[in-house]
Design a protein around this motif. Structure first.
Motif, PDB file in Angstrom:
ATOM      1  N   ASP A  77     -47.919  59.162 -29.338  1.00 30.06           N
ATOM      2  CA  ASP A  77     -46.895  58.661 -30.054  1.00 30.06           C
ATOM      3  C   ASP A  77     -45.691  58.108 -29.102  1.00 30.06           C
ATOM      4  O   ASP A  77     -45.768  58.395 -27.662  1.00 30.06           O
ATOM      5  CB  ASP A  77     -46.134  59.481 -30.753  1.00 30.06           C
ATOM      6  CG  ASP A  77     -47.181  60.103 -32.080  1.00 30.06           C
ATOM      7  OD1 ASP A  77     -46.795  61.120 -32.642  1.00 30.06           O
ATOM      8  OD2 ASP A  77     -47.855  59.111 -32.416  1.00 30.06           O
TER       9      ASP A  77
ATOM     10  N   ASP B 190     -46.113  64.905 -27.393  1.00 28.14           N
ATOM     11  CA  ASP B 190     -46.156  63.399 -27.805  1.00 28.14           C
ATOM     12  C   ASP B 190     -47.253  62.666 -26.844  1.00 28.14           C
ATOM     13  O   ASP B 190     -47.985  61.869 -27.415  1.00 28.14           O
ATOM     14  CB  ASP B 190     -44.659  62.861 -27.521  1.00 28.14           C
ATOM     15  CG  ASP B 190     -44.230  62.945 -26.172  1.00 28.14           C
ATOM     16  OD1 ASP B 190     -44.802  63.508 -25.265  1.00 28.14           O
ATOM     17  OD2 ASP B 190     -43.114  62.424 -25.863  1.00 28.14           O
TER      18      ASP B 190
ATOM     19  N   ASP C  86     -30.888  64.460 -31.790  1.00 27.90           N
ATOM     20  CA  ASP C  86     -31.916  65.088 -32.353  1.00 27.90           C
ATOM     21  C   ASP C  86     -33.514  64.492 -31.473  1.00 27.90           C
ATOM     22  O   ASP C  86     -33.506  63.082 -31.826  1.00 27.90           O
ATOM     23  CB  ASP C  86     -32.112  64.569 -33.802  1.00 27.90           C
ATOM     24  CG  ASP C  86     -33.225  65.180 -34.598  1.00 27.90           C
ATOM     25  OD1 ASP C  86     -34.339  65.487 -33.900  1.00 27.90           O
ATOM     26  OD2 ASP C  86     -33.366  65.138 -35.948  1.00 27.90           O
TER      27      ASP C  86
ATOM     28  N   SER D  51     -36.577  65.197 -32.354  1.00 24.81           N
ATOM     29  CA  SER D  51     -37.647  65.309 -32.828  1.00 24.81           C
ATOM     30  C   SER D  51     -38.379  64.337 -33.262  1.00 24.81           C
ATOM     31  O   SER D  51     -39.657  64.237 -33.749  1.00 24.81           O
ATOM     32  CB  SER D  51     -37.581  66.295 -33.915  1.00 24.81           C
ATOM     33  OG  SER D  51     -36.819  65.780 -34.819  1.00 24.81           O
ATOM     34  N   GLY D  52     -37.771  63.133 -33.312  1.00 22.93           N
ATOM     35  CA  GLY D  52     -38.552  61.953 -34.058  1.00 22.93           C
ATOM     36  C   GLY D  52     -39.063  62.266 -35.250  1.00 22.93           C
ATOM     37  O   GLY D  52     -38.403  62.819 -36.189  1.00 22.93           O
ATOM     38  N   ASP D  53     -40.427  61.848 -35.569  1.00 25.21           N
ATOM     39  CA  ASP D  53     -40.954  62.214 -36.943  1.00 25.21           C
ATOM     40  C   ASP D  53     -41.916  63.447 -36.693  1.00 25.21           C
ATOM     41  O   ASP D  53     -42.813  63.792 -37.456  1.00 25.21           O
ATOM     42  CB  ASP D  53     -41.448  61.164 -37.505  1.00 25.21           C
ATOM     43  CG  ASP D  53     -42.729  60.710 -36.684  1.00 25.21           C
ATOM     44  OD1 ASP D  53     -43.080  60.846 -35.366  1.00 25.21           O
ATOM     45  OD2 ASP D  53     -43.207  59.387 -36.891  1.00 25.21           O
ATOM     46  N   ALA D  54     -41.739  64.233 -35.644  1.00 23.88           N
ATOM     47  CA  ALA D  54     -42.482  65.212 -35.400  1.00 23.88           C
ATOM     48  C   ALA D  54     -42.620  66.148 -36.595  1.00 23.88           C
ATOM     49  O   ALA D  54     -41.570  66.533 -36.889  1.00 23.88           O
ATOM     50  CB  ALA D  54     -42.269  66.158 -33.887  1.00 23.88           C
ATOM     51  N   PRO D  55     -43.651  66.818 -36.828  1.00 19.38           N
ATOM     52  CA  PRO D  55     -43.541  67.840 -37.999  1.00 19.38           C
ATOM     53  C   PRO D  55     -43.051  69.083 -37.451  1.00 19.38           C
ATOM     54  O   PRO D  55     -43.265  69.654 -36.391  1.00 19.38           O
ATOM     55  CB  PRO D  55     -45.097  68.122 -38.220  1.00 19.38           C
ATOM     56  CG  PRO D  55     -46.018  67.622 -36.927  1.00 19.38           C
ATOM     57  CD  PRO D  55     -45.093  66.570 -36.339  1.00 19.38           C
TER      58      PRO D  55
ATOM     59  N   ASP E  92     -44.880  70.208 -30.973  1.00 23.49           N
ATOM     60  CA  ASP E  92     -44.742  70.380 -32.238  1.00 23.49           C
ATOM     61  C   ASP E  92     -45.009  71.381 -32.949  1.00 23.49           C
ATOM     62  O   ASP E  92     -45.603  72.140 -31.971  1.00 23.49           O
ATOM     63  CB  ASP E  92     -44.758  68.836 -32.948  1.00 23.49           C
ATOM     64  CG  ASP E  92     -46.482  68.584 -33.035  1.00 23.49           C
ATOM     65  OD1 ASP E  92     -47.114  69.593 -33.255  1.00 23.49           O
ATOM     66  OD2 ASP E  92     -46.768  67.491 -33.138  1.00 23.49           O
TER      67      ASP E  92
ATOM     68  N   ARG F 261     -36.815  72.644 -38.424  1.00 21.34           N
ATOM     69  CA  ARG F 261     -35.533  72.288 -37.831  1.00 21.34           C
ATOM     70  C   ARG F 261     -35.055  73.311 -36.801  1.00 21.34           C
ATOM     71  O   ARG F 261     -34.835  74.505 -37.217  1.00 21.34           O
ATOM     72  CB  ARG F 261     -34.410  71.745 -38.673  1.00 21.34           C
ATOM     73  CG  ARG F 261     -34.608  70.498 -39.005  1.00 21.34           C
ATOM     74  CD  ARG F 261     -33.213  69.854 -39.711  1.00 21.34           C
ATOM     75  NE  ARG F 261     -32.599  70.758 -40.598  1.00 21.34           N
ATOM     76  CZ  ARG F 261     -31.454  70.661 -40.641  1.00 21.34           C
ATOM     77  NH1 ARG F 261     -30.599  69.717 -40.156  1.00 21.34           N
ATOM     78  NH2 ARG F 261     -30.629  71.340 -41.393  1.00 21.34           N
TER      79      ARG F 261
ATOM     80  N   GLN G  92     -41.083  61.784 -28.291  1.00 20.13           N
ATOM     81  CA  GLN G  92     -40.605  62.581 -28.885  1.00 20.13           C
ATOM     82  C   GLN G  92     -40.576  64.059 -28.431  1.00 20.13           C
ATOM     83  O   GLN G  92     -41.608  64.621 -27.822  1.00 20.13           O
ATOM     84  CB  GLN G  92     -40.908  62.831 -30.514  1.00 20.13           C
ATOM     85  CG  GLN G  92     -42.448  62.825 -30.660  1.00 20.13           C
ATOM     86  CD  GLN G  92     -42.927  62.479 -32.043  1.00 20.13           C
ATOM     87  OE1 GLN G  92     -41.989  61.756 -32.831  1.00 20.13           O
ATOM     88  NE2 GLN G  92     -43.958  63.395 -32.494  1.00 20.13           N
TER      89      GLN G  92
END
Ligand code: BEZ
Ligand code: FE
Length: 290
Positions: free
Chosen positions: A163, A158, A117, A119-123, A152, A126, A166
Motif C-alpha cells: 500500500d 505497509d 494521524d 494510520s491511513g486506512d489501516a485496520p 497494523d 485507534r 501508512q
C-alpha cells in the motif's frame, strides 16, 4: 611440502594469516577460523550434513533481494543481531535501551506535524501515541527527528501490503521534547518465514512471532541515535520473541479510555487507546562528539 591432518589443520590455517597487512582483518579471520574449526570438531558433521549446511547458506543468499535480507533475518533468529546491538550500545545507566532495526524500516519517511494521524486506512483500534525525548540530565531534547513505523492490527507493515505509506512517519520534537500522533494498536506478527530461515525455525520447533510493538529511531546531532521499540504489555509473545529483541524497560501498558483530551487540549471523540513513552538519549561519545 607441509602436510596437515585433523590435529594440525587449524594451526596451518592460522599460520597462513601471518602476513595479513590489516590487523583487524587478521584478528577477525583468526577468530573465525578458531571458532569455526572448534564448531566442526564439536559437531563432527557427516559429509551429507556439511552439504546440507552449505545448501542452506546458498539458498539464504539466493533469496536475498533489494527488498529481502535473509542473512540479517538469520542473524536475528540466532540472537546475533541483538548481541551485536548490545556490544555497540553500552551507554550505561539512564539511557533508553536499544533493540533491532528489523527489515521494515524505510529511510526518510514523510515528515508530519505532531497530532497527525498516520494510520491511513489501516485496520485497528485507534491509538494515541505520546512521547517525550530527554537527555540523561532530564533536559528536553528539541528538534530531535523521531521516525516511527509499526504493523497494523492484522500484523502487516505497509511495505508488505504494497500500500501507500501508512503507519510510518517522521516527527520533530518541540521545545519540550514532545511528539504525539494517532495510529492503531499494532498486533504481534510472524517474521518472514517462507524462506530458509522459516524452514530453520520450523525444524528447530520454534514459532516465528514477534510481540506487538511500535518502532522508533530517534536522531539528534548531539546524541547517539536510538533505535528501539515500545512493546505492548500483555502480548503473548513477550517471553518468546523470535528475534530476542524484548527488554523489560521497553514494555508499556496501553490504556483504554472512553473519551478525553488530546495533548493539544482538544476533546477526543469516542473510545481510544493511549501509549506513552519517555525516551532518554545518551550524549554522543564517539569521534563525532563535539
Ligand atoms: C521487526 O520488528 O520489524 C523485525 C525485526 C527482526 C526481524 C523481522 C522483523
Ligand atoms: Fe517490527
Amino acid at each position: 611440502m607441509s602436510e596437515v591432518d585433523e590435529g594440525s589443520i587449524t594451526r596451518a590455517v592460522l599460520d597462513s594469516l601471518r602476513d595479513c597487512p590489516h590487523p583487524r582483518l587478521r584478528q577477525v579471520s583468526e577468530a573465525l577460523v578458531r571458532h569455526l574449526h572448534a564448531f566442526v570438531r564439536e559437531v563432527e558433521p557427516t559429509m551429507e550434513e556439511w552439504r546440507a549446511g552449505i545448501d542452506f547458506l546458498t539458498r539464504t543468499g539466493q533469496i536475498c533481494s533489494p527488498s529481502r535480507q535473509e542473512f540479517i533475518l538469520l542473524s536475528d533468529v540466532l540472537g546475533v543481531s541483538m548481541l551485536v546491538d548490545a556490544i555497540n550500545h553500552r551507554f550505561g545507566e539512564g539511557a533508553t535501551e536499544s533493540t533491532v532495526l528489523g527489515p521494515f524500516y524505510v529511510e526518510n519517511p514523510p515528515e508530519q506535524p505532531s497530532g497527525a494521524d498516520i494510520s491511513g486506512d489501516a485496520p485497528g483500534e485507534r491509538l494515541l501515541v505520546e512521547c517525550t525525548v530527554r537527555s540523561r540530565r532530564g533536559e528536553p531534547v528539541a528538534d530531535a527527528l523521531v521516525d516511527t513505523w509499526q504493523s497494523d492490527a492484522e500484523g502487516f507493515y505497509d511495505v508488505q501490503r504494497g500500500d501507500a505509506t501508512q503507519l510510518r512517519a517522521r516527527f520533530r520534537t518541540d521545545r519540550e521534547g514532545r511528539v504525539w500522533f494517532w495510529s492503531v494498536v499494532p498486533s504481534s506478527y510472524p517474521v518472514p518465514n517462507d524462506g530458509p530461515v522459516g524452514e530453520l525455525l520450523r525444524a528447530q520447533g520454534r514459532h516465528p512471532y514477534r510481540p506487538a510493538h511500535v518502532h522508533f529511531m530517534i536522531g539528534h546531532p548531539a546524541y547517539e541515535t536510538l533505535v528501539t521499540h515500545v512493546f505492548i504489555a500483555g502480548d503473548r509473545y513477550l517471553d518468546s520473541d523470535a528475534v530476542f529483541g524484548v527488554k523489560r524497560s521497553l514494555i508499556k501498558d496501553v490504556e483504554r479510555r472512553s473519551a478525553g483530551l488530546d495533548p493539544a487540549g482538544r476533546p477526543i471523540e469516542g473510545p481510544h487507546a493511549r501509549l506513552t513513552y519517555d525516551f532518554v538519549l545518551a550524549e554522543m561519545t564517539g569521534p563525532e562528539a563535539r
